[in-house]
Scaffold this motif. Structure first.
Motif, PDB file in Angstrom:
ATOM      1  N   LEU A 252       0.818  -1.207   0.000  1.00 46.88           N
ATOM      2  CA  LEU A 252       0.000   0.000   0.000  1.00 46.88           C
ATOM      3  C   LEU A 252       0.852   1.257   0.000  1.00 46.88           C
ATOM      4  O   LEU A 252       0.536   2.240  -0.676  1.00 46.88           O
ATOM      5  CB  LEU A 252      -0.925  -0.002   1.224  1.00 46.88           C
ATOM      6  N   VAL A 253       1.958   1.232   0.744  1.00 41.73           N
ATOM      7  CA  VAL A 253       2.792   2.427   0.872  1.00 41.73           C
ATOM      8  C   VAL A 253       4.018   2.373  -0.038  1.00 41.73           C
ATOM      9  O   VAL A 253       4.963   3.139   0.127  1.00 41.73           O
ATOM     10  CB  VAL A 253       3.214   2.654   2.344  1.00 41.73           C
ATOM     11  N   ASP A 254       3.987   1.452  -1.005  1.00 47.84           N
ATOM     12  CA  ASP A 254       5.026   1.353  -2.026  1.00 47.84           C
ATOM     13  C   ASP A 254       6.409   1.095  -1.433  1.00 47.84           C
ATOM     14  O   ASP A 254       7.397   1.725  -1.816  1.00 47.84           O
ATOM     15  CB  ASP A 254       5.043   2.629  -2.885  1.00 47.84           C
ATOM     16  N   LEU A 255       6.466   0.150  -0.499  1.00 47.29           N
ATOM     17  CA  LEU A 255       7.734  -0.290   0.062  1.00 47.29           C
ATOM     18  C   LEU A 255       8.045  -1.694  -0.451  1.00 47.29           C
ATOM     19  O   LEU A 255       7.213  -2.597  -0.353  1.00 47.29           O
ATOM     20  CB  LEU A 255       7.678  -0.324   1.597  1.00 47.29           C
ATOM     21  N   HIS A 256       9.221  -1.875  -1.015  1.00 49.21           N
ATOM     22  CA  HIS A 256       9.628  -3.202  -1.442  1.00 49.21           C
ATOM     23  C   HIS A 256       9.767  -4.112  -0.225  1.00 49.21           C
ATOM     24  O   HIS A 256      10.211  -3.676   0.843  1.00 49.21           O
ATOM     25  CB  HIS A 256      10.962  -3.135  -2.185  1.00 49.21           C
ATOM     26  N   TYR A 257       9.379  -5.370  -0.399  1.00 49.58           N
ATOM     27  CA  TYR A 257       9.460  -6.310   0.714  1.00 49.58           C
ATOM     28  C   TYR A 257       9.713  -7.710   0.179  1.00 49.58           C
ATOM     29  O   TYR A 257       9.521  -7.990  -1.007  1.00 49.58           O
ATOM     30  CB  TYR A 257       8.169  -6.290   1.541  1.00 49.58           C
ATOM     31  N   ASP A 258      10.135  -8.597   1.062  1.00 50.54           N
ATOM     32  CA  ASP A 258      10.354  -9.986   0.701  1.00 50.54           C
ATOM     33  C   ASP A 258       9.955 -10.839   1.901  1.00 50.54           C
ATOM     34  O   ASP A 258      10.491 -10.664   3.003  1.00 50.54           O
ATOM     35  CB  ASP A 258      11.817 -10.225   0.337  1.00 50.54           C
TER      36      ASP A 258
END
Length: 298
Positions: free
Chosen positions: A170-176
């Motif tokens: 939602l907040v445009d943070l890359h994650y894995d």
């Protein structure tokens, strides 16, 4: 649950905590920051000040100094150094929030589980930067494998893992989402503790010494030795970008560090005034790494 309406608490208003607070607030997420001392006063009086392409801006973010046991959040993010994590979790021990996300270095979770139990969701931050005169200079990862890492200790895909992933999306943070989060943490620590060669007895080395090939050779040698220990303990080296270092020559690793040390942002992160605080963390991590792998091998 409506992800946009989740209540988020950032435990600590240092560099990484401020970066996550900024991004969440910019997207309208209900985020609160727990801060203390001068940092709390600064946030209350000026808002969260940050550099935006050379322009200093500010955004108002709710702050608290203490957390009541019945003040419940959907997620509490704990972006602190390894040497601060246990004391931070001790503060959260009696709070009734059900998910506490640690965003820091570590090699294991036993002491943390003793404090907060299965509310613990281990992770690692995907952002960095600096605070200068109260102004945040932030940098977010642009690659998935360098984004915010998190996952259940047993590797299961739980509802809260999915919910946190949706929040970051939602907040445009890359994650894995990491299926073997402890292997990831151990692998990352193998690299992080090699940076002890940037530290002197009294603090950190100067720029010329950091760039010196002899210093970088010590780091390259330490990285390969540490990763060999991980392999000998039959722990997967994660991610692939870390594992490939086991196949690199010393000169290749030295070249990589030379490139990194030509980046002003990375240089400041490694050798800036705040970096001296990382020395205690690195030395504690070195001890924990050695103890953990010794138990695995023997």
């Amino acid at each position: 649950m409506n992800i946009a309406k989740d209540r988020i608490l950032i435990f600590g208003a240092g560099v990484v905590g401020s970066i996550y607070a900024l991004r969440l607030a910019q997207y309208g997420v209900d985020v609160t920051v727990l801060a203390r001392g001068e940092r709390l006063k600064d946030l209350q009086h000026h808002g969260l000040r940050y550099n935006d392409s050379g322009t200093i801006k500010h955004i108002s973010i709710p702050t608290i100094e203490q957390l009541a046991d019945d003040d419940i959040y959907d997620f509490i993010l704990v972006p602190v150094r390894y040497d601060q994590a246990e004391s931070a979790l001790a503060v959260l021990k009696n709070n009734q929030s059900q998910t506490i996300v640690t965003l820091t270095n570590t090699v294991g979770y036993d002491a943390w589980l003793d404090l907060v139990g299965d509310r613990l969701l281990p992770g690692f931050p995907g952002a960095g930067g600096d605070l200068k005169n109260g102004v945040l200079y932030a940098q977010f990862s642009t690659e998935k494998h360098q984004g915010t890492i998190f996952g259940e200790i047993d590797g299961t895909q739980t509802e809260r893992v999915t919910q946190l992933a949706q929040l970051f999306k939602l907040v445009d943070l890359h994650y894995d989402i990491q299926s073997n989060i402890q292997a990831f943490h151990i692998s990352h620590t193998a690299i992080a503790i090699a940076n002890k060669h940037f530290y002197t007895k009294d603090g950190i080395v100067d720029i010329d010494t950091a760039r010196n090939e002899q210093t970088l050779l010590q780091i390259a040698t330490a990285i390969k030795q540490n990763l060999r220990l991980v392999e000998q303990a039959h722990i997967p080296i994660i991610p692939a970008e870390t594992k490939i270092l086991t196949e690199w020559s010393d000169s290749q690793i030295i070249s990589l560090y030379q490139q990194m040390l030509n980046d002003a942002f990375i240089m400041d992160a490694i050798l800036g005034d705040h970096a001296v605080n990382q020395k205690a963390e690195t030395l504690l991590l070195q001890e924990a790494f050695n103890q953990t792998l010794a138990r695995q091998v023997y």
